[in-house]
Design a protein around this motif. Structure first.
Motif, short mmCIF file in Angstrom:
data_model
loop_
_atom_site.label_atom_id
_atom_site.label_comp_id
_atom_site.label_asym_id
_atom_site.label_seq_id
_atom_site.Cartn_x
_atom_site.Cartn_y
_atom_site.Cartn_z
N ILE A 5 7.06 -13.53 -79.87
CA ILE A 5 5.41 -13.93 -78.99
C ILE A 5 4.27 -13.86 -79.11
N LYS A 6 3.30 -13.32 -79.84
CA LYS A 6 2.58 -12.73 -79.41
C LYS A 6 1.50 -12.75 -78.46
N SER A 7 1.68 -12.22 -77.04
CA SER A 7 0.63 -12.61 -76.18
C SER A 7 0.38 -11.65 -74.56
N ASP A 8 -0.83 -11.75 -73.96
CA ASP A 8 -0.56 -10.95 -72.71
C ASP A 8 0.59 -11.38 -71.92
N VAL A 9 1.77 -10.19 -71.58
CA VAL A 9 2.52 -10.13 -71.34
C VAL A 9 2.70 -11.59 -69.55
N PHE A 10 0.87 -10.78 -69.18
CA PHE A 10 0.74 -11.54 -67.63
C PHE A 10 0.17 -13.05 -67.85
N LYS A 11 -0.74 -13.12 -68.62
CA LYS A 11 -1.01 -14.79 -69.28
C LYS A 11 0.50 -15.91 -69.37
N PHE A 12 1.23 -15.60 -71.01
CA PHE A 12 3.20 -15.92 -70.72
C PHE A 12 3.12 -16.12 -69.70
N LEU A 13 3.50 -14.83 -69.28
CA LEU A 13 3.99 -15.59 -67.02
C LEU A 13 3.63 -16.48 -66.93
N GLU A 14 2.75 -16.57 -66.46
CA GLU A 14 1.41 -17.80 -65.95
C GLU A 14 1.76 -18.74 -66.46
N LYS A 15 2.14 -19.29 -67.77
CA LYS A 15 2.42 -20.88 -68.41
C LYS A 15 3.69 -20.72 -68.81
N ALA A 16 4.73 -19.66 -68.84
CA ALA A 16 5.82 -19.45 -69.15
C ALA A 16 7.17 -20.51 -68.47
N THR A 17 7.58 -21.80 -69.44
CA THR A 17 8.81 -22.81 -68.46
C THR A 17 10.09 -21.93 -69.06
N VAL A 18 10.75 -20.90 -70.20
CA VAL A 18 11.54 -20.44 -70.33
C VAL A 18 11.98 -19.79 -69.79
N THR A 19 13.50 -20.25 -69.22
CA THR A 19 13.81 -19.29 -68.38
C THR A 19 15.85 -18.57 -68.65
N SER A 20 15.86 -16.94 -68.41
CA SER A 20 16.57 -16.35 -69.28
C SER A 20 17.70 -16.09 -67.63
N ASP A 21 18.44 -15.15 -68.49
CA ASP A 21 19.87 -14.87 -67.20
C ASP A 21 19.11 -13.08 -67.05
N VAL A 22 18.61 -12.19 -68.06
CA VAL A 22 18.19 -10.82 -68.15
C VAL A 22 16.41 -11.29 -68.72
N VAL A 23 15.72 -10.71 -67.66
CA VAL A 23 14.56 -10.26 -67.85
C VAL A 23 14.28 -8.94 -68.06
N PHE A 24 13.71 -8.40 -69.01
CA PHE A 24 13.82 -7.57 -69.20
C PHE A 24 11.91 -6.45 -69.33
N ALA A 25 11.21 -5.33 -68.31
CA ALA A 25 10.65 -5.85 -68.85
C ALA A 25 10.57 -3.89 -68.58
N ASP A 26 9.38 -3.77 -69.81
CA ASP A 26 9.17 -2.17 -70.45
C ASP A 26 7.50 -1.58 -70.67
N PRO A 27 6.89 -2.59 -68.89
CA PRO A 27 5.09 -1.63 -69.26
C PRO A 27 5.37 -0.57 -69.58
N PRO A 28 3.93 -0.36 -69.93
CA PRO A 28 2.97 1.51 -69.71
C PRO A 28 3.75 2.05 -68.69
N TYR A 29 4.38 3.18 -68.46
CA TYR A 29 4.51 3.84 -67.53
C TYR A 29 3.15 4.38 -66.57
N ASP A 30 2.15 4.41 -67.32
CA ASP A 30 1.09 4.45 -66.20
C ASP A 30 0.22 2.76 -65.22
N PHE A 31 0.72 1.97 -65.28
CA PHE A 31 1.03 1.25 -64.71
C PHE A 31 0.75 1.48 -63.31
N SER A 32 -0.05 0.42 -62.44
CA SER A 32 -0.34 0.55 -61.34
C SER A 32 0.35 -0.69 -59.83
N ASN A 33 0.94 0.26 -58.84
CA ASN A 33 1.78 -0.92 -58.50
C ASN A 33 1.81 -2.80 -58.31
#
Length: 181
Positions: free
Chosen positions: A96-124
């Motif tokens: 899925i080509k999408s901004d992750v935050f926009k995807f997460l706001e509308k997502a309805t899919v459930t998973s056993d493992v959600v793995f996120a590897d955002p840029p290391y310079d993300f803010s808290n």
């Protein structure tokens, strides 16, 4: 990068140099999958790979038998590369080509493992938003886990649902789980 275990063990994958990525090192990936191997039967789980980049983590899940894998990344080059590699290896990876935050706001899919590897310079605050959206929108199945990869210079232990973290060199995996109220 290489696939560490499973059907495609030792297969090398060479990503184009122009992708804006920082693939998880083989050492860190192997350590992560040693942990996951004790938690799950890979053929029985579903995986959501956020900020998928080259698809490195998804290929490892697919090689180990996971058949329900979804990768999300906003970069067209990354999505194109993941699709090409998944087709070559006949891996069951959806993209899925999408901004992750926009995807997460509308997502309805459930998973056993959600793995996120955002840029290391993300803010808290940005890391916190990932956690909040995953749990608020109930994207984890029962007994599921959110894993966020981040720099050793970032501490996520004060975020909701934090369980524990494991450090491998400059890379840290923080685990978040649904807690009983």
């Amino acid at each position: 990068m290489r696939i560490i275990s499973g059907t495609y063990k030792r297969r090398k994958i060479v990503a184009p140099r122009n992708l804006p990525v920082r693939p998880t090192t083989d050492m860190a990936k192997e350590s992560l999958f040693n942990i996951l191997n004790n938690l799950y039967y890979f053929e029985d789980i579903s995986v959501l790979d956020l900020f998928a980049g080259t698809g490195n983590i998804s290929y490892e899940f697919a090689s180990r038998g996971t058949e329900n894998i979804t990768c999300v990344d906003q970069n067209f080059g990354c999505i194109k590369f993941i699709n090409k590699t998944a087709d070559e290896f006949e891996m069951p990876i959806q993209t899925i080509k999408s901004d992750v935050f926009k995807f997460l706001e509308k997502a309805t899919v459930t998973s056993d493992v959600v793995f996120a590897d955002p840029p290391y310079d993300f803010s808290n605050e940005q890391f916190s938003t990932i956690v909040e959206l995953v749990f608020k929108n109930q994207l984890l199945n029962e007994e599921g886990v959110l894993i966020i990869e981040h720099s050793k210079h970032t501490d996520l232990s004060d975020l909701n649902h934090f369980s524990y973290s494991k450090s491998y060199g400059g890379c840290v995996f923080s685990f978040f789980e649904l807690t009983e109220s």
